[in-house]
Design a protein around this motif. Structure first.
Motif, PDB file in Angstrom:
ATOM      1  N   LEU A  25      71.601  34.956  41.461  1.00 49.19           N
ATOM      2  CA  LEU A  25      71.831  35.854  40.341  1.00 49.19           C
ATOM      3  C   LEU A  25      72.577  35.129  39.232  1.00 49.19           C
ATOM      4  O   LEU A  25      72.260  35.274  38.050  1.00 49.19           O
ATOM      5  CB  LEU A  25      72.621  37.066  40.828  1.00 49.19           C
ATOM      6  CG  LEU A  25      72.401  38.297  39.975  1.00 49.19           C
ATOM      7  CD1 LEU A  25      70.934  38.705  40.048  1.00 49.19           C
ATOM      8  CD2 LEU A  25      73.281  39.428  40.452  1.00 49.19           C
ATOM      9  N   LEU A  26      73.572  34.327  39.648  1.00 49.10           N
ATOM     10  CA  LEU A  26      74.329  33.580  38.649  1.00 49.10           C
ATOM     11  C   LEU A  26      73.410  32.659  37.853  1.00 49.10           C
ATOM     12  O   LEU A  26      73.496  32.586  36.630  1.00 49.10           O
ATOM     13  CB  LEU A  26      75.425  32.763  39.330  1.00 49.10           C
ATOM     14  CG  LEU A  26      76.679  33.543  39.671  1.00 49.10           C
ATOM     15  CD1 LEU A  26      77.731  32.635  40.283  1.00 49.10           C
ATOM     16  CD2 LEU A  26      77.231  34.209  38.405  1.00 49.10           C
ATOM     17  N   ILE A  27      72.524  31.982  38.572  1.00 52.73           N
ATOM     18  CA  ILE A  27      71.613  31.062  37.888  1.00 52.73           C
ATOM     19  C   ILE A  27      70.721  31.833  36.916  1.00 52.73           C
ATOM     20  O   ILE A  27      70.508  31.424  35.777  1.00 52.73           O
ATOM     21  CB  ILE A  27      70.753  30.294  38.906  1.00 52.73           C
ATOM     22  CG1 ILE A  27      71.645  29.403  39.774  1.00 52.73           C
ATOM     23  CG2 ILE A  27      69.701  29.438  38.196  1.00 52.73           C
ATOM     24  CD1 ILE A  27      70.930  28.718  40.908  1.00 52.73           C
ATOM     25  N   LEU A  28      70.249  32.984  37.366  1.00 57.53           N
ATOM     26  CA  LEU A  28      69.384  33.782  36.498  1.00 57.53           C
ATOM     27  C   LEU A  28      70.129  34.215  35.242  1.00 57.53           C
ATOM     28  O   LEU A  28      69.617  34.116  34.124  1.00 57.53           O
ATOM     29  CB  LEU A  28      68.854  35.010  37.257  1.00 57.53           C
ATOM     30  CG  LEU A  28      67.920  34.709  38.434  1.00 57.53           C
ATOM     31  CD1 LEU A  28      67.405  35.992  39.057  1.00 57.53           C
ATOM     32  CD2 LEU A  28      66.759  33.833  37.995  1.00 57.53           C
ATOM     33  N   VAL A  29      71.353  34.699  35.457  1.00 57.24           N
ATOM     34  CA  VAL A  29      72.156  35.116  34.309  1.00 57.24           C
ATOM     35  C   VAL A  29      72.374  33.930  33.375  1.00 57.24           C
ATOM     36  O   VAL A  29      72.282  34.041  32.152  1.00 57.24           O
ATOM     37  CB  VAL A  29      73.514  35.684  34.789  1.00 57.24           C
ATOM     38  CG1 VAL A  29      74.447  35.903  33.609  1.00 57.24           C
ATOM     39  CG2 VAL A  29      73.291  36.986  35.539  1.00 57.24           C
ATOM     40  N   PHE A  30      72.632  32.795  33.990  1.00 56.07           N
ATOM     41  CA  PHE A  30      72.856  31.570  33.246  1.00 56.07           C
ATOM     42  C   PHE A  30      71.639  31.216  32.391  1.00 56.07           C
ATOM     43  O   PHE A  30      71.758  30.883  31.216  1.00 56.07           O
ATOM     44  CB  PHE A  30      73.134  30.453  34.258  1.00 56.07           C
ATOM     45  CG  PHE A  30      73.795  29.272  33.658  1.00 56.07           C
ATOM     46  CD1 PHE A  30      75.127  29.333  33.261  1.00 56.07           C
ATOM     47  CD2 PHE A  30      73.097  28.081  33.482  1.00 56.07           C
ATOM     48  CE1 PHE A  30      75.733  28.234  32.695  1.00 56.07           C
ATOM     49  CE2 PHE A  30      73.696  26.984  32.922  1.00 56.07           C
ATOM     50  CZ  PHE A  30      75.023  27.058  32.534  1.00 56.07           C
ATOM     51  N   VAL A  31      70.461  31.323  32.991  1.00 58.19           N
ATOM     52  CA  VAL A  31      69.229  31.007  32.264  1.00 58.19           C
ATOM     53  C   VAL A  31      69.069  31.949  31.068  1.00 58.19           C
ATOM     54  O   VAL A  31      68.781  31.526  29.940  1.00 58.19           O
ATOM     55  CB  VAL A  31      68.007  31.110  33.200  1.00 58.19           C
ATOM     56  CG1 VAL A  31      66.711  31.077  32.408  1.00 58.19           C
ATOM     57  CG2 VAL A  31      68.032  29.981  34.220  1.00 58.19           C
ATOM     58  N   VAL A  32      69.302  33.227  31.334  1.00 53.74           N
ATOM     59  CA  VAL A  32      69.157  34.217  30.264  1.00 53.74           C
ATOM     60  C   VAL A  32      70.147  33.925  29.136  1.00 53.74           C
ATOM     61  O   VAL A  32      69.781  33.901  27.954  1.00 53.74           O
ATOM     62  CB  VAL A  32      69.374  35.640  30.830  1.00 53.74           C
ATOM     63  CG1 VAL A  32      69.504  36.637  29.707  1.00 53.74           C
ATOM     64  CG2 VAL A  32      68.217  36.011  31.739  1.00 53.74           C
ATOM     65  N   LEU A  33      71.401  33.680  29.538  1.00 50.14           N
ATOM     66  CA  LEU A  33      72.407  33.364  28.520  1.00 50.14           C
ATOM     67  C   LEU A  33      72.027  32.091  27.780  1.00 50.14           C
ATOM     68  O   LEU A  33      72.189  31.984  26.562  1.00 50.14           O
ATOM     69  CB  LEU A  33      73.779  33.206  29.170  1.00 50.14           C
ATOM     70  CG  LEU A  33      74.412  34.517  29.647  1.00 50.14           C
ATOM     71  CD1 LEU A  33      75.769  34.251  30.281  1.00 50.14           C
ATOM     72  CD2 LEU A  33      74.541  35.503  28.488  1.00 50.14           C
ATOM     73  N   VAL A 286      61.168  30.341  37.766  1.00 45.90           N
ATOM     74  CA  VAL A 286      62.081  30.076  36.642  1.00 45.90           C
ATOM     75  C   VAL A 286      62.267  28.572  36.476  1.00 45.90           C
ATOM     76  O   VAL A 286      62.040  28.003  35.394  1.00 45.90           O
ATOM     77  CB  VAL A 286      63.445  30.759  36.876  1.00 45.90           C
ATOM     78  CG1 VAL A 286      64.447  30.339  35.827  1.00 45.90           C
ATOM     79  CG2 VAL A 286      63.267  32.272  36.871  1.00 45.90           C
ATOM     80  N   ILE A 287      62.664  27.926  37.574  1.00 47.41           N
ATOM     81  CA  ILE A 287      62.843  26.478  37.544  1.00 47.41           C
ATOM     82  C   ILE A 287      61.508  25.792  37.243  1.00 47.41           C
ATOM     83  O   ILE A 287      61.427  24.868  36.434  1.00 47.41           O
ATOM     84  CB  ILE A 287      63.367  25.969  38.914  1.00 47.41           C
ATOM     85  CG1 ILE A 287      64.575  26.774  39.359  1.00 47.41           C
ATOM     86  CG2 ILE A 287      63.641  24.487  38.861  1.00 47.41           C
ATOM     87  CD1 ILE A 287      65.871  26.370  38.784  1.00 47.41           C
ATOM     88  N   GLY A 288      60.467  26.300  37.915  1.00 50.58           N
ATOM     89  CA  GLY A 288      59.137  25.713  37.736  1.00 50.58           C
ATOM     90  C   GLY A 288      58.709  25.736  36.283  1.00 50.58           C
ATOM     91  O   GLY A 288      58.152  24.763  35.775  1.00 50.58           O
TER      92      GLY A 288
END
Ligand SMILES: Nc1ncnc2c1ncn2[C@@H]1O[C@H](COP(=O)(O)OP(=O)(O)OP(=O)(O)O)[C@@H](O)[C@H]1O
Ligand SMILES: [Mg+2]
Lengths: 345, 257, 305
Positions: A25-33, A286-288
């Protein structure tokens, strides 16, 4: 799979805490931010950011049916095309919608894109009931057939709608029917956030567990009580809906649409991103998509002309030697006793 | 006592082959019913008809007074029937715990429990069948015996009222068979289960079943207590035609168990 | 309706259908025997076209030599594809599961990306062909129309090739073992057929034939672009599914059926709106695909799986 932490979702109160501790979740939030920051600080051009979001969007959409349920849809570009055409035709011919799309800081465009997505979803739901009876390669081939059916039908019908103005199946939106790119960004951003949330929710929900069971052994899943037919149709419809939305906003961003939106090349993009990142996870696509975007650029800059040839070779290497993609590779390992699989998914 | 399951004149054909031929029987709640018969007799097919995998060509299946004939498997599972597969079908790339969670999430209490609760149910099932220490392994890594037990754990996680066991003892050594039988007896009492078990391990089924139904070439040729069935000449003839079991059967009759 | 127009379209459809059917023979073998769906079908076809084109334009060799070279290159390509891509995925396995099937699908798909872009890189997107070359007179008159001699040549070659493949599978020991593996891989390995050898052989023959068909496609189309891969690949899938996996004759017949359907629907649509007849006729082929998949997935001529 929702595994690992014992108090996950089960016990109330700890839920929020758990989410905060979840690296995924943190990574996802990070990506969005990251996307937001890049946008606000002007670190990349708007076009670049839109492209990244577009890639991520289509990868996350297809992920719902291909990643979770294991149904590889090679013709998924069909929904991109349906969404794109639905959007452009709507705002071309329907004045109130054309007005709506310019309202509310992009919310209007978002809403019209939802309509376009619903059109794609309706097609997905109705053909899904039929083609999802097929398995493996037969399903893949059937969706290719669907893509080409739609392609040729649009090629036939669209020019007839307004023979003077349309160039074949190409429609260019007139100046009063387009939306400022800033607003399109907002709409796309909102779509992407929802898409991430939907993927994450599926991953953590009984629905996602059911889809994974379908991927592993559909007959066993059915006997264990998974409503396989319904789940597959829902997953396929969701995948169609979001692909349609992304196709709609992508077309709006480009100021029009043509039949190349149905090209198998777009299906290729989606599949490659998911395969590189790792099937059946949220982080995978996401990473892909980020890797794919970088790779695409890198190869284009350093090996113009042969860049896509190299890409094909890379995909072959991934399929042959790292069939579970990057996240799949990582998930096998433990860091300080914690299985990466549990925290990465 | 209440009848939990009634199989009424079930016929299932595959092309020209009649796998089940007008099979009828009923069982009471709390019973353990043995289903035996030589290879290809139609036992697995009958399970598939009961669980909705196949729709019978004729006849009805009634569960707790409700006609469930032709309902899709997932609906029937939710009504409280769970089955293990004769040929194990683990979800290979999921962990053992996750495998069992699928059973819990989509079983009797489907859509009423959270992932966390499902995990608890799954853990308990794994403990029951002795797989608790393997919970975090990938199912693909299990031995055949463990995969059979995983089948059982998955079925138990569904919290069924009627449990259908398709040759869970096959391929186990005598000691493992004893253990498995203990497990089955234990869960039956603990969970208040009714069980139909298909079994080729004759002494085991004779030992544990209250009643036995015998299929042969799709027909039901006998039904009764283990004693009655074991002394039924038709049954003996049927099995004598099947060298795999004739010997065991004769041995048992000689009182050598 | 003008009957002669219908006749002309049906004849054209027939001539095209034979090519289409032959182009799908390699695909049907790979799919039927090894469960490998060659997603690079279109690009593999084009390999044959471009081999013949290079030999003709760069080295001035006769297209007929080019055709032969296409076949040889195809056999070598089959060998390479087997060892580079397929062996690792299907070589040693007895039962090809859904997951393995998806892996081979993705592997062939990677090949298609690489090949297609190689063509764009090497040949650009302009049409390439043999220019005005033709065997004998350029045209012959049939009914009220003319047909290019090259098309007749392509059809003749295609029919002869199908006949040879059919006889090979039906009469020779190797061919019979291929069919045995197609029917039951496990049983076949029990009677001593080496599955790896058969899979290699099938790939070599399947890819070889597909590449060879590229020569016929080129003769038929007069010129090709990389984009044509995206026309022939999906149509080949239609043909294979219609004809039944692994059936060589089924493939030919299905090709002809698709060709005729195409010709017929083109005429019918033209009655209403000539401008859209081509795309509508093509989409008909894909609607047939989906219907067949849904209602008779073993194909029209295939056995029940
Ligand atoms: N899906 C199917 N299609 C065609 N025939 C089938 C199918 N399933 C079972 N059969 C046939 O039906 C008959 C009964 O099979 P079934 O599996 O029910 O037997 P069984 O009593 O479980 O045997 P075993 O002790 O070997 O497990 C067999 O002849 C079998 O070949
Ligand atoms: Mg059986």
């Amino acid at each position: 799979m929702a595994a690992g932490h014992d108090n996950e979702m089960g016990t109330k109160g700890s839920t929020l805490e758990h989410y905060l501790k979840s690296p995924t979740l943190l990574i996802l939030v990070f990506v969005v931010l990251g996307i937001l920051v890049a946008r606000i600080m002007g670190m990349s051009t708007l076009d670049t950011i839109m492209t990244v979001m577009y890639f991520m969007g289509i990868a996350l959409s297809l992920n719902i049916i291909m990643g979770f349920a294991g149904y590889v849809s090679f013709g998924h570009a069909v929904f991109l095309g349906l969404g794109g055409y639905a959007y452009v035709l709507m705002v071309y011919f329907i004045k109130p919608l054309a007005d709506l799309q310019n309202t509310g800081y992009g919310l209007g465009a978002f809403l019209v894109a939802v309509l376009a997505g619903l059109f794609a979803a309706a097609v997905a739901a109705s053909v899904g009931a039929a083609v999802l009876r097929l398995r493996g390669a037969f399903f893949a081939i059937a969706t290719i057939g669907l893509d080409f059916t739609a392609l040729y039908l649009f090629k036939a019908v669209v020019p007839e709608l307004n023979p003077e103005q349309f160039f074949g199946a190409q429609i260019i939106l007139p100046a009063d029917r387009i939306v400022e790119k800033d607003l399109v960004f907002n709409a796309m951003f909102l779509t992407l956030v929802i898409l991430l949330a939907v993927n994450y929710y599926i991953r953590k929900s009984p629905f996602g567990v059911g889809l994974t069971a379908i991927k592993e052994d559909e007959d066993a899943a059915e006997v264990l009580g998974v409503p396989t037919t319904m789940y597959k149709i829902v997953a396929f419809t969701l995948a169609g809906f979001f692909t349609g939305m992304v196709g709609a906003l992508f077309s709006l961003n480009g100021g029009g649409v043509d039949e190349t939106l149905f090209n198998l090349g777009h299906s290729i993009d989606m599949i490659v991103m998911i395969v590189i990142g790792g099937l059946g996870t949220v982080l995978g696509p996401v990473i892909g998509s980020l890797i794919y975007f970088e790779l695409y650029d890198l190869l284009l800059v350093h090996y113009p002309g042969v860049n896509l040839i190299i890409l094909g070779v890379i995909v072959a290497i991934v399929v042959l030697f790292f069939p579970e993609g990057l996240i799949g590779l990582l998930r096998k390992y433990r860091v300080r006793g914690v299985r990466l699989r549990d925290v990465l998914e | 006592m209440e009848e939990i399951l009634v199989v009424d004149g079930v016929t299932k054909r595959f092309g020209g082959l009649v796998a089940n031929n007008k099979v009828s029987f009923s069982m009471r709640r709390g019973e353990i019913l043995g289903l035996i018969g030589p290879n290809g007799a139609g036992k697995t097919t009958l399970f598939n008809v009961i669980t909705g995998v196949y729709r019978p060509d004729e006849g009805r299946v009634i569960f707790k007074g409700e006609d469930i004939t032709g309902k899709p498997p997932h609906v029937i599972t939710r009504k409280g029937i769970a089955k293990t597969h004769q040929i194990v079908k683990p979800f290979n790339d999921m962990t053992v715990l996750e495998n069992a969670m699928v059973g819990a999430l989509f079983g009797k209490r489907a859509h009423q429990i959270t992932i966390g609760q499902a995990k608890e149910i799954a853990r308990r099932s794994l403990e029951l069948v002795g797989l608790a220490d393997k919970a975090d392994e990938f199912a693909v890594k299990l031995t055949l015996r463990q995969k059979k037990m995983l089948e059982l754990a998955r079925a138990l996680s569904a919290e069924p009222e009627l449990l259908l066991l398709d040759e869970v003892l096959a391929g186990l050594n005598p000691k493992e068979i004893e253990e498995a039988l203990e497990i089955i007896k234990k869960v039956k009492v603990e969970r208040d289960l009714s069980i139909i078990m298909i079994e080729h391990v004759m002494h085991a089924v004779m030992n544990i079943a209250d009643r036995i139904v015998v299929l042969h070439f799709g027909w039901k040729i006998a039904e009764g207590t283990p004693e009655e069935v074991a002394n039924n000449p038709e049954v003996i003839t049927a099995y004598l035609g099947d060298p795999r079991y004739a010997l065991r059967f004769v041995k048992r009759k000689g009182g050598g168990e | 309706m003008d009957l002669s127009i219908l006749a002309i379209n049906l004849v054209n459809g027939l001539l095209w259908g034979i090519i289409l059917g032959f182009a799908a023979v390699g695909l049907t073998l790979l799919w039927g025997v090894m469960k490998v769906v060659n997603l690079a079908q279109g690009e593999v076809i084009l390999l044959g076209s471009y081999v013949a084109i290079i030999l003709f334009t760069q080295y001035g060799l006769s297209p007929l030599v080019g055709g032969l070279a296409a076949l040889l290159v195809g056999l070598v390509a089959g060998f390479l594809i087997y060892w580079a891509l397929l062996h690792k995925l299907v070589g040693k396995v007895e039962r090809i599961t859904l997951k393995i099937e998806m892996s081979t699908l993705l592997a062939m798909f990677a090949l298609s990306i690489a090949l297609l872009n190689f063509y764009y890189y090497a040949f650009g997107s302009e049409p390439r062909g043999f220019g005005l070359w033709s065997i004998g007179v350029p045209y012959v008159r049939v009914l009220d129309t003319t047909i290019r001699t090259n098309i007749l040549l392509a059809d003749a070659l295609a029919l002869i090739s199908v006949a040879i493949v059919y006889l090979f599978l039906d009469r020779t020991i190797l061919g019979k073992s291929i069919r045995a593996v197609m029917q039951d891989a496990q049983a076949a390995s029990l009677v001593g057929i080496n599955p790896v050898k058969i899979k290699l052989l099938t790939t070599v023959i399947g890819i070889g034939l597909t590449v060879f068909s590229g020569f016929m496609v080129l003769l038929f189309e007069a010129s090709v672009t990389p984009e044509i891969a995206h026309k022939y690949a999906p149509l080949s899938f239609v043909v294979v599914v219609l004809g039944g996996l692994g059936s060589v004759v089924g493939s030919l017949v299905a090709g002809i059926i698709i060709g005729l359907i195409y010709g017929f629907s083109k005429v019918v649509v033209s009655l209403f709106n000539p401008r859209i007849s081509d795309p509508v006729a093509l989409s008909t082929a894909f609607i047939v695909l989906i219907l067949i998949l849904l209602f008779r997935p073993e194909g029209i001529f295939g056995r029940k799986r």
